[in-house]
Motif scaffolding. Structure first.
Motif, mmCIF file in Angstrom:
data_model
loop_
_atom_site.group_PDB
_atom_site.id
_atom_site.type_symbol
_atom_site.label_atom_id
_atom_site.label_comp_id
_atom_site.label_asym_id
_atom_site.label_seq_id
_atom_site.Cartn_x
_atom_site.Cartn_y
_atom_site.Cartn_z
ATOM 1 N N ILE A 102 0.843 -1.208 0.000
ATOM 2 C CA ILE A 102 0.000 0.000 0.000
ATOM 3 C C ILE A 102 0.874 1.252 0.000
ATOM 4 N N GLY A 103 1.955 1.230 0.772
ATOM 5 C CA GLY A 103 2.859 2.378 0.820
ATOM 6 C C GLY A 103 3.445 2.690 -0.548
ATOM 7 N N GLU A 104 3.913 1.650 -1.251
ATOM 8 C CA GLU A 104 4.497 1.874 -2.575
ATOM 9 C C GLU A 104 3.441 2.320 -3.577
ATOM 10 N N MET A 105 2.248 1.763 -3.464
ATOM 11 C CA MET A 105 1.173 2.172 -4.370
ATOM 12 C C MET A 105 0.814 3.636 -4.164
ATOM 13 N N GLU A 106 0.738 4.055 -2.918
ATOM 14 C CA GLU A 106 0.390 5.455 -2.631
ATOM 15 C C GLU A 106 1.489 6.391 -3.130
ATOM 16 N N GLU A 107 2.758 6.000 -2.952
ATOM 17 C CA GLU A 107 3.863 6.822 -3.451
ATOM 18 C C GLU A 107 3.824 6.921 -4.978
ATOM 19 N N LEU B 195 -4.206 2.174 -11.097
ATOM 20 C CA LEU B 195 -3.450 2.157 -9.842
ATOM 21 C C LEU B 195 -4.382 2.372 -8.651
ATOM 22 N N GLN B 196 -5.352 3.274 -8.807
ATOM 23 C CA GLN B 196 -6.310 3.524 -7.722
ATOM 24 C C GLN B 196 -7.136 2.274 -7.439
ATOM 25 N N ASP B 197 -7.540 1.565 -8.496
ATOM 26 C CA ASP B 197 -8.291 0.318 -8.324
ATOM 27 C C ASP B 197 -7.445 -0.718 -7.596
ATOM 28 N N LEU C 287 1.207 6.541 -6.858
ATOM 29 C CA LEU C 287 0.041 7.335 -7.246
ATOM 30 C C LEU C 287 0.340 8.828 -7.128
ATOM 31 N N VAL C 288 1.096 9.215 -6.106
ATOM 32 C CA VAL C 288 1.502 10.617 -5.957
ATOM 33 C C VAL C 288 2.361 11.039 -7.147
#
Length: 220
Positions: free
Chosen positions: A33-38, A125-127, A40-41
């Motif tokens: 989740i951390g890598e996905m959020e980064e 990516l959000q999905d 996505l930013v």
């Protein structure tokens, strides 16, 4: 080093397989989740830059379109005044503006396509991020459920221990009662023996007194 080396690694990742193989799934899902959020930013940052660039490009397109119209008008004015040379120069500037406008429109089309692709990537990516968070919630619920079950088991063990101690206490009380009965019999038996001996002593006293009375009668 991160889990993923590029964007496609994330969107193509099989979360279920990764978590099933993980030694600590709860830690793994937090990292994912951390890598996905980064990421996505970063994707949103790229989109913002391209949107800003497209806005700048739109202003250039408008200015260039105005330039095309401007030089076209100047060419007509020069031609009407009999200045064909100036009209040619004005048309040359117009064509230059038209060429620049063509290039700007091509860049705008490319930017539009890029932004569309970025939007699709961001949605994918959000999905994927939403899927990961659902898995995180599921893991959290499993952990909470396991903790509750463990507490219930621990309470059951404590209850069993308490019950065993209560049974032992009742057993001790039963033994105490039996020992008391034995002691009561012994006490009763001792009293009977004392009574018997006392009776024997009393009999001896009576016999002695009787013998003394007989002597007095004979001598009397």
């Amino acid at each position: 080093m991160g889990l993923f080396s590029r964007f496609t690694d994330i969107v193509n990742a099989n979360l279920n397989s990764m978590l099933d193989k993980a030694e600590h799934p709860e830690k793994m899902i937090r990292m994912i989740i951390g890598e996905m959020e980064e990421t996505l930013v970063e994707v949103r940052s790229t989109a913002a830059k391209n949107i800003a660039e497209q806005k700048t490009l739109a202003r250039k397109v408008k200015t260039t379109q105005e330039g095309v119209a401007h030089w076209h008008d100047k060419a007509e004015i020069a031609l009407n005044k009999g200045r064909e040379d100036l009209a040619k120069s004005a048309l040359a500037q117009k064509h230059k503006c038209q060429a620049e406008l063509t290039q700007l429109n091509e860049e705008n089309v490319q930017l539009t396509d890029l932004l569309s692709a970025i939007q699709e990537d961001a949605q994918r990516l959000q999905d994927k991020l939403s899927e990961a968070k659902r898995r995180q919630d599921a893991l959290r619920l499993r952990q909470e459920s396991a903790e509750v079950r463990l507490k219930v088991r621990e309470k059951a063990v404590i209850h069993n221990i308490d019950e065993a101690m209560a049974k032992f206490e009742r057993y001790q009380q039963k033994i105490d009662h039996l020992e008391a009965q034995v002691e009561s019999y012994d006490l009763t038996e001792n009293k009977d023996l004392s009574t018997q001996i006392s009776d024997l002593e009393q009999d001896d006293n009576i016999e002695a007194e009787l013998a003394e009375m007989k002597k007095k009668v004979v001598n009397g």
